[in-house]
Design a protein around this motif. Structure first.
Motif, mmCIF file in Angstrom:
data_model
loop_
_atom_site.group_PDB
_atom_site.id
_atom_site.type_symbol
_atom_site.label_atom_id
_atom_site.label_comp_id
_atom_site.label_asym_id
_atom_site.label_seq_id
_atom_site.Cartn_x
_atom_site.Cartn_y
_atom_site.Cartn_z
ATOM 1 N N THR A 367 75.434 84.142 99.414
ATOM 2 C CA THR A 367 75.736 84.676 100.746
ATOM 3 C C THR A 367 74.455 85.150 101.417
ATOM 4 O OG1 THR A 367 77.890 85.398 99.930
ATOM 5 C CG2 THR A 367 77.127 86.315 102.023
ATOM 6 N N SER A 369 71.914 87.058 103.904
ATOM 7 C CA SER A 369 71.973 88.375 104.540
ATOM 8 C C SER A 369 71.671 88.318 106.026
ATOM 9 C CB SER A 369 70.992 89.328 103.847
ATOM 10 O OG SER A 369 69.658 88.813 103.921
ATOM 11 N N GLU A 370 70.985 87.256 106.479
ATOM 12 C CA GLU A 370 70.659 87.101 107.889
ATOM 13 C C GLU A 370 70.710 85.629 108.259
ATOM 14 O OE1 GLU A 370 67.057 88.818 109.227
ATOM 15 O OE2 GLU A 370 67.568 90.868 108.611
ATOM 16 N N ARG A 461 66.408 91.721 98.649
ATOM 17 C CA ARG A 461 67.817 91.480 98.943
ATOM 18 C C ARG A 461 68.431 90.495 97.955
ATOM 19 N NH1 ARG A 461 67.941 90.808 105.581
ATOM 20 N NH2 ARG A 461 66.943 92.813 106.079
ATOM 21 N N SER A 465 71.592 91.203 95.517
ATOM 22 C CA SER A 465 72.766 90.327 95.416
ATOM 23 C C SER A 465 73.055 89.944 93.967
ATOM 24 C CB SER A 465 72.554 89.066 96.261
ATOM 25 O OG SER A 465 72.379 89.383 97.631
#
Length: 501
Positions: A367, A369-370, A461, A465
């Motif tokens: 997934t 993040s941006e 990040r 995750s």
């Protein structure tokens, strides 16, 4: 909930966890201390004992997955490669020196790759791309697959998929030719190329301006919030395992391709059947070059899709990506990340938790993040030969029996973790006797962002995750280029072969 926990710690040495080289080094380092004791030189013996403890710490104690000696060797090799210019890559096409467009020009561990067009295969007589890696002496083929996913499946269906994956590994092990199966998953940022082509083709003249504005706003919002998932399956076959049978099939490249095609049939039956793949397409050379190029430069996909659409109307449009340009125009392997073209990437491997891994637990890692961020990972299943598996199982069961006997003799209570490890060691022998294959799975996760973004922030990040998914991340420092190639480019690069790692 389907949890996979039937695994145990991989043995790291045959003598109290020490490898042969570590044991030899520690034995030699202890000789001065014993020599001083024989001369009754207690002060010298104490000094040499302190030196031996320092050698023990440097040799044995792991620091982020490696010993201090391993870090020192890797750092020296990296510095030496940097001085000789091995850590920097500039494509021949970027320097105007490209001669043969069909010869791959790839950086790092991909430099030994050669692409062959196999004989016509299947009902459509497609020529499957056969990848030959001269550095590791392996052959590999890649398929693009489509699976409906397990996000909405119940526990029974997930358990069935888990058994199907185990069956796939058993089939690959029984062939005695397949050395490794790689599953590469990439979440590509949605560029809206297909939708834009569809809208352009179906736009009606005189349509209301409000309707066009609403469709444009919806397309803009959905494109920024959407991702496209690509899944590849790669089979890796060593030359040593296929050479004899290839000679019986005619020898040369054609004989090896025939043997690979036989393996493709067995694996494809498992993928389409028990694993429930709705589509399995073995890639041709142009399709594999496209997957390689979009792996290095995700932003190039929109232009390639547009060129493919234009070729449907005009056969003279050159929509294929030549292998001389399938890689980056420039790449630099730094200590903490990998730089390629206008993108930066960070790769981390994951450690399996003691309590087990839930099926589908890697989904949060994919997934982004941006918007504009690309996530990818590879899950590899290297096969262990039957003789080696039996030997490891016997050693593990022997060690479990010795530990249990010592606890009984000393009157010490056996802890729950020790009982669990003992039952797993004995269960492994039962499974091997029933014909199951032994594998050492591992995974590498990668995040790719444009150079205008802070890659260190996105690396943190990615680690977050991984922890949120229930695993422990381990950054592949000094090996970022190998981690990126294995987890993003579906060309059969692995971390288990010395030529790749």
């Amino acid at each position: 909930m389907t949890t996979y926990a039937d695994y145990q710690r991989d043995p790291i040495g045959w003598f109290f966890g020490l490898s042969g080289g570590q044991l030899l080094l520690l034995s030699l380092a202890s000789l001065p201390a014993f020599w001083a004791i024989s001369r009754v030189a207690w002060f010298s013996a104490l000094l040499f004992a302190g030196i031996w403890l320092m050698v023990l710490a440097v040799t044995v104690v792991p620091v982020r997955g490696r010993s201090a000696t391993g870090w020192m060797i890797a750092s020296i090799a990296y510095a030496f490669g940097g001085l000789l210019g091995w850590t920097s890559f500039r494509a021949k096409a970027a320097r105007g020196r490209a001669e043969d467009l069909e010869t791959p020009d790839l950086p790092g561990v991909l430099q030994g790759i050669q692409i062959h067009d196999g004989p016509p295969h299947g009902s459509q007589l497609q020529r499957v791309a056969v990848v030959q890696d001269h550095s590791t002496r392996t052959w590999s083929v890649t398929a693009a697959v489509v699976h409906p996913g397990i996000g909405m499946q119940d526990s029974d269906e997930r358990a069935r998929y888990g058994e199907a994956l185990a069956g796939l590994i058993d089939v690959a092990g029984r062939t005695e030719k397949i050395d490794e199966i790689l599953f590469v998953v990439r979440t590509v940022p949605e560029d809206g190329a297909e939708r834009e082509l569809w809208v352009t083709k179906h736009r009606r003249p005189g349509a209301p301006e409000l309707a066009e504005q609403v469709n444009a706003d919806l397309a803009r919002g959905l494109t920024q919030a959407s991702v496209r998932t690509e899944v590849f399956v790669t089979l890796v076959v060593p030359e040593a395992r296929i050479a004899r049978s290839a000679k019986e099939s005619g020898g040369g490249l054609e004989g090896r391709c025939r043997e690979l095609y036989l393996l493709l049939g067995e694996i494809e039956a498992q993928l389409r059947g028990p694993l429930g793949m709705t589509s399995v397409r073995w890639l041709t050379s142009p399709e594999l070059a496209l997957a390689c190029r979009t792996g290095f430069a995700p932003g190039d996909r929109a232009g390639i899709v547009e060129a493919l659409s234009m070729r449907e109307k005009d056969a003279g449009v050159a929509a294929d990506v030549p292998w001389a340009m399938a890689g980056p125009s420039g790449a630099d392997a730094t200590v903490r990340h990998y730089s390629h073209d206008a993108w930066n990437s960070i790769s981390s491997t994951i450690k399996l938790p003691t309590r087990g891994a839930v099926m589908g637990a890697l989904a949060p890692i994919l997934t982004p993040s941006e918007a504009g961020e690309r996530r990818s990972f590879v899950v590899a299943y290297p096969m262990v030969s039957q003789s080696k598996a039996d030997r490891q199982s016997g050693n593990a069961e022997w060690a479990a029996d010795i530990a249990e006997g010592m606890n009984e003799r000393l009157g010490r209570k056996t802890r729950a973790k020790q009982r669990d490890d003992t039952s797993k060691a004995r269960g492994l022998d039962v499974k091997l006797a029933r014909g199951n294959a032994l594998t050492r799975p591992y995974a590498v996760c990668t995040v790719t962002v444009p150079k205008t973004s802070r890659i260190s922030e996105f690396g943190r990040r990615l680690d977050a995750s991984i922890r949120r998914a229930g695993f422990a991340p381990l950054r592949l420092d000094l090996s970022q280029d190998v981690g990126f190639a294995s987890s993003t480019v579906p060309l059969g690069i692995s971390l288990t072969r010395a030529g790749d790692a």
